[in-house]
Design a protein around this motif. Structure first.
Motif, short mmCIF file in Angstrom:
data_model
loop_
_atom_site.label_atom_id
_atom_site.label_comp_id
_atom_site.label_asym_id
_atom_site.label_seq_id
_atom_site.Cartn_x
_atom_site.Cartn_y
_atom_site.Cartn_z
N ASP A 87 38.77 11.68 70.38
CA ASP A 87 39.67 12.33 71.32
C ASP A 87 39.55 13.83 71.10
O ASP A 87 38.61 14.29 70.46
CB ASP A 87 41.11 11.84 71.13
N LEU A 88 40.48 14.59 71.63
CA LEU A 88 40.41 16.05 71.52
C LEU A 88 41.40 16.59 70.49
O LEU A 88 41.74 17.77 70.55
CB LEU A 88 40.66 16.68 72.90
N ASP A 89 41.81 15.76 69.56
CA ASP A 89 42.76 16.17 68.54
C ASP A 89 42.04 16.37 67.21
O ASP A 89 41.55 15.41 66.61
CB ASP A 89 43.86 15.12 68.39
N ILE A 90 41.94 17.62 66.75
CA ILE A 90 41.29 17.90 65.47
C ILE A 90 42.30 18.37 64.42
O ILE A 90 41.94 19.01 63.44
CB ILE A 90 40.17 18.96 65.62
N SER A 91 43.57 18.02 64.63
CA SER A 91 44.61 18.45 63.71
C SER A 91 44.41 17.87 62.31
O SER A 91 44.93 18.41 61.33
CB SER A 91 45.99 18.04 64.24
N SER A 92 43.64 16.77 62.21
CA SER A 92 43.40 16.15 60.90
C SER A 92 42.15 16.71 60.22
O SER A 92 41.77 16.24 59.15
CB SER A 92 43.25 14.63 61.06
N SER A 93 41.51 17.71 60.82
CA SER A 93 40.30 18.29 60.23
C SER A 93 40.58 18.82 58.84
O SER A 93 41.43 19.68 58.64
CB SER A 93 39.77 19.42 61.11
N LYS A 94 39.86 18.32 57.86
CA LYS A 94 40.07 18.75 56.48
C LYS A 94 39.59 20.18 56.27
O LYS A 94 40.17 20.93 55.50
CB LYS A 94 39.38 17.77 55.53
N PHE A 95 38.52 20.56 56.96
CA PHE A 95 38.02 21.92 56.80
C PHE A 95 39.03 22.93 57.34
O PHE A 95 39.41 23.88 56.66
CB PHE A 95 36.69 22.10 57.51
N LEU A 96 39.47 22.74 58.59
CA LEU A 96 40.36 23.72 59.21
C LEU A 96 41.67 23.85 58.45
O LEU A 96 42.21 24.94 58.28
CB LEU A 96 40.64 23.33 60.67
N ASN A 97 42.19 22.72 57.96
CA ASN A 97 43.49 22.77 57.29
C ASN A 97 43.39 23.17 55.83
O ASN A 97 44.39 23.56 55.24
CB ASN A 97 44.18 21.40 57.41
N GLN A 98 42.19 23.08 55.25
CA GLN A 98 42.03 23.53 53.87
C GLN A 98 41.69 25.02 53.80
O GLN A 98 42.17 25.73 52.94
CB GLN A 98 40.91 22.73 53.19
N CYS A 99 40.89 25.47 54.77
CA CYS A 99 40.43 26.85 54.72
C CYS A 99 41.28 27.81 55.54
O CYS A 99 41.24 29.02 55.33
CB CYS A 99 38.97 26.93 55.17
N PHE A 100 42.05 27.28 56.48
CA PHE A 100 43.03 28.10 57.20
C PHE A 100 44.43 27.59 56.84
O PHE A 100 44.58 26.49 56.30
CB PHE A 100 42.83 28.02 58.71
N ARG A 101 45.42 28.39 57.15
CA ARG A 101 46.79 27.95 56.90
C ARG A 101 47.07 26.68 57.68
O ARG A 101 47.76 25.78 57.21
CB ARG A 101 47.78 29.05 57.27
N SER A 102 46.54 26.60 58.89
CA SER A 102 46.63 25.37 59.68
C SER A 102 45.60 25.45 60.80
O SER A 102 45.15 26.53 61.17
CB SER A 102 48.03 25.19 60.29
N GLY A 103 45.22 24.28 61.30
CA GLY A 103 44.32 24.21 62.43
C GLY A 103 44.75 23.08 63.33
O GLY A 103 45.10 22.00 62.86
N LYS A 104 44.77 23.31 64.64
CA LYS A 104 45.25 22.26 65.54
C LYS A 104 44.64 22.42 66.93
O LYS A 104 44.09 23.47 67.28
CB LYS A 104 46.77 22.31 65.65
N SER A 105 44.72 21.34 67.69
CA SER A 105 44.32 21.38 69.10
C SER A 105 45.43 20.77 69.93
O SER A 105 46.01 19.74 69.55
CB SER A 105 43.01 20.61 69.31
N THR A 106 45.76 21.39 71.04
CA THR A 106 46.80 20.90 71.93
C THR A 106 46.31 21.01 73.37
O THR A 106 45.36 21.74 73.66
CB THR A 106 48.10 21.72 71.78
N ILE A 107 46.95 20.26 74.26
CA ILE A 107 46.65 20.35 75.68
C ILE A 107 47.93 20.70 76.41
O ILE A 107 48.94 20.00 76.31
CB ILE A 107 46.08 19.02 76.22
N GLU A 108 47.90 21.83 77.11
CA GLU A 108 49.06 22.31 77.84
C GLU A 108 48.65 22.67 79.26
O GLU A 108 47.79 23.51 79.47
CB GLU A 108 49.66 23.55 77.15
N ASN A 109 49.28 21.98 80.23
CA ASN A 109 49.02 22.25 81.64
C ASN A 109 47.53 22.21 81.97
O ASN A 109 47.00 23.07 82.67
CB ASN A 109 49.61 23.60 82.04
#
Length: 219
Positions: A87-109
């Protein structure tokens, strides 16, 4: 967590290590890839053995999370980790969340948004002098509405993280979603349902008027 920490130690505590991270974004899926090139001299025999024995493999609930490929050259070793999101949800990405304070993908409008929060913690945590390069690339054929990339090359959006910018560096990219991809927001669903309801009411009203008209004609 221990296995995750071991991987990051292998990646970010080694002098002369280059890190290339990429996301390939399609209409309904994302492929995540992290490629690490490390000299054999830096790794040493013990480090090389750890990598070959898969002791640094990332897991999620005891199950391998990333597919791992090791390519051994004459003077260096390249380790590539990949993971496919269905899907288009990468909120569980270990790289993004380990190397950044947080990483997420959302869909708005109808807009897919991928964003991270500063700082790039792998620099801050492990020392800037240990990394020679850190590059993040997002590949997509979707229509990009907004981004804060350092470079844009066709469908590639590139962020270069250095000792000078790691503390404030963030990733932001907004892409319009193609119609009919199945990602409708609640607001859009509500509008559609209201529209259908109005059509049904009008249709019932027309039928009622026709039936009433026929009755009046009979009279």
């Amino acid at each position: 967590m221990k296995k995750l920490t071991l991987l990051l130690m292998c990646i970010f505590l080694l002098t002369g290590c280059t890190v290339n991270y990429s996301l390939d974004i399609n209409d309904n899926s994302i492929k995540e890839s992290a490629s690490l090139k490390i000299s054999k001299e830096t790794l040493g025999s013990e480090g090389l053995a750890i990598i070959k024995e898969n002791k640094d493999k990332l897991t999620k609930d005891g199950i391998p999370y990333y597919k791992k490929q090791v390519t051994e050259g004459f003077n260096d070793v390249t380790i590539k980790y990949t993971h496919n999101y269905e899907d288009l949800d990468i909120s569980s990405s270990k790289f993004l969340n380990q190397c950044f304070r947080s990483g997420k993908s959302t869909i708005e409008n109808g807009v897919l948004i991928i964003e991270t929060q500063a700082p790039f913690q792998c620099y801050n945590k492990y020392g800037t002098e240990k990394i020679t390069e850190a590059t993040i690339v997002i590949n997509t054929k979707l229509n990009v509405l907004e981004n804060n990339a350092d470079e844009v090359n066709g469908n590639k959006y590139i962020w270069n993280i250095t000792a000078d910018n790691y503390y404030e560096k963030t990733i932001l990219i907004k892409m319009s979603m193609p119609k009919g991809n199945g990602y409708l927001l609640n607001d859009n669903k509500t509008i559609i349902m209201v529209g259908i309801s109005i059509i049904v009411i009008i249709f019932i009203g027309i039928i009622y008027m026709l039936i009433r008209s026929k009755k009046n004609n009979k009279i």
